[in-house]
Design an enzyme around this catalytic site. Sequence first.
Site, PDB file in Angstrom:
ATOM      1  N   HIS A 168     -53.641 -15.624   4.536  1.00 34.17           N
ATOM      2  CA  HIS A 168     -54.921 -15.891   3.871  1.00 34.17           C
ATOM      3  C   HIS A 168     -56.054 -15.016   4.353  1.00 34.17           C
ATOM      4  O   HIS A 168     -57.096 -14.959   3.715  1.00 34.17           O
ATOM      5  CB  HIS A 168     -55.296 -17.367   3.980  1.00 34.17           C
ATOM      6  CG  HIS A 168     -56.001 -17.758   5.246  1.00 34.17           C
ATOM      7  ND1 HIS A 168     -55.507 -17.501   6.496  1.00 34.17           N
ATOM      8  CD2 HIS A 168     -57.175 -18.417   5.441  1.00 34.17           C
ATOM      9  CE1 HIS A 168     -56.346 -17.978   7.408  1.00 34.17           C
ATOM     10  NE2 HIS A 168     -57.361 -18.525   6.802  1.00 34.17           N
ATOM     11  N   HIS A 209     -67.546 -17.968   5.899  1.00 35.23           N
ATOM     12  CA  HIS A 209     -67.724 -17.895   4.447  1.00 35.23           C
ATOM     13  C   HIS A 209     -68.655 -16.737   4.072  1.00 35.23           C
ATOM     14  O   HIS A 209     -69.550 -16.394   4.829  1.00 35.23           O
ATOM     15  CB  HIS A 209     -68.292 -19.212   3.917  1.00 35.23           C
ATOM     16  CG  HIS A 209     -67.320 -20.339   4.088  1.00 35.23           C
ATOM     17  ND1 HIS A 209     -67.688 -21.658   4.119  1.00 35.23           N
ATOM     18  CD2 HIS A 209     -65.982 -20.318   4.253  1.00 35.23           C
ATOM     19  CE1 HIS A 209     -66.612 -22.405   4.292  1.00 35.23           C
ATOM     20  NE2 HIS A 209     -65.572 -21.622   4.384  1.00 35.23           N
TER      21      HIS A 209
END
Lengths: 147, 476
Positions: free
Chosen positions: B399, B203
């Site tokens: 993605h 992240h």
Amino acid sequence: MTPPLQPSSPMARWEHFPHGADIGLRGFGATPEEAFEQAARALTAAVTSARVAARVAVDVRCEAPDLELLLVEWLNSLIYEMAVRRMLFAAFSVRIDGARLEGTLFGEPVDVARHAPASEPKGATYTALKVARDDAGVWSAACVVDV
Amino acid sequence: MDLERLTRIDQAAWRIEPRGAMRVPGVIYADENLIRAMDDKVFEQTVNVASLPGIVQACYVMPDAHWGYGFPIGGVAAFDPAHGGVVSAGGVGFDVSCGVRTILTGVESKEVVRRQERIADSLESQIPAGVGSKGKIALEPGEMEAMLEGGARWAVAQGWGEPDDLERIEENGRMAGARPDFVSDRAKQRQREEMGTLGSGNHYLEVQAVAEILDPATAEAFGLREGEVVITIHCGSRGLGHQIAGEFAKEMVVAAESLGIELPDRELACAPIDSEIGQRYLGAMRAAVNCALANREILSHHARRVFRHYFPGANLPLLYDVSHNTCKVETHRVGGRKRRLFVHRKGATRAFGPGHESLPEALRPHGQPVLIGGSMGTESYVLVGEAGAETRSFSSACHGAGRAMSRHAALRRWSGRQIVDDLAAQGVLIRSPSSRGVAEEAPDAYKDVTAVVMAAEKAGLARRVARLRPLICIKG
């Protein structure tokens, strides 16, 4: 405080093994309990390379229909306490009675500067999940943790 | 993966012919090099997913696929409840509704470069990231329920977001059908102090320069201009989503036998959509989607405050916010007839083409922005969904870059300090509390994101609009 732990057997150790995007843990011991304790140490080592002090005790309990699912529940209980208490744990004591596990975690609050935690475990998974005893009588407890 | 096991459909698509327990074929979108580099586990997992009850048409695999949990990461599968279709906790993943959003700034990159160190330091201090961090908001019980019901709309109503963002978020910022009462107390407890936190692992929050425009007309409609800066956030539903995933995976594994489901792999834990467990999981999972949407909205609020401090009056509109770990009810045309399906996307981005009714008016003629995160320090892409993706992949695309190397191997090869220094020399500032975390996320531990997006483009899933180059990266 010093955790009231049983001395480790000569079989007690842990290791990491590679997995595509995440990390595999494997604990070894003379009993399933010791292998579970060592797997928990491997989980802490996946988060930090720094020394963690065993200053505060936290009790956990969990249950599952078999020993392998119980390993996942145990590691998930540890992940939950790490997240909610913002702690890291250095030492572990596990008692298993059939489908039930009672454990104690010994650790300290995360100190970001000192522990420099590398990754936050999201959950233990059923990938490479195995709890078994080998021919030499050594128990191992392994699975992949999603980070 | 061995090419001999696949049937080549065209230059960018390959088929795993149905055999054994498979109910439908597997279809992999990738070029030859990406296929060769793919783990054999992707093949095995695709076969397993294609064998699940009620699967429709095919199990699709995106070019960035790698070994996942039950489903391959990069897997897309749709299930029909009228034909015994299932919902799978593993098919959504541990980080429910993990996704990406990109905010436009209109600020020239040279203006950011002049203040790069200071902006990086401010973002680092304002964005809670990594293990042990706390959000600036602690939710009391009533607020927790409202957040799980309201998603980004709740965040905006609390003053932690902007109303104009909502139409640029999937589901207009709020997933309907959320059932906070199906979310355990432990999951809620785990989230109480985590709102507006970034997490760790892959992240990030990045400040990126638009380095190249590849489709000028679409870029214009998206508001992307070469040389300007955007802010991109990759994050999910934090501890709440992780806890829900773990709890339901266990429940589904234990219940599988009594539900008459034979699991080739425990990680494929699933339950019939119409079962009691299936419905409870869907209600809890949708609450987790709202948690992720609220979380990204709050993180944006923190980032916008920093940006407006350095660039007063900057207009900072949201380009788009899209998840890549979800199960959503969508209507797709299959065999000439419209069917209501539960589409799982695990590490795959929804990619609606032009004209789709769910897109806001300004985007509708062009298609949905598809936001692709590359590895730290390399590059990212904005793509746009192609109309043909509807029949090719239930409107889905890749993605990200996808890992090429384990964390273990990356740690042995690189030092975090060295990576931070090398990237700084290339004009990319990394801010992270963990040098080891940086080493695990080394740019070269990932596949080449350009090869991945080129494969998605050749396969007709989504096409490139702009390439983004990082200037600042905040990691947990």
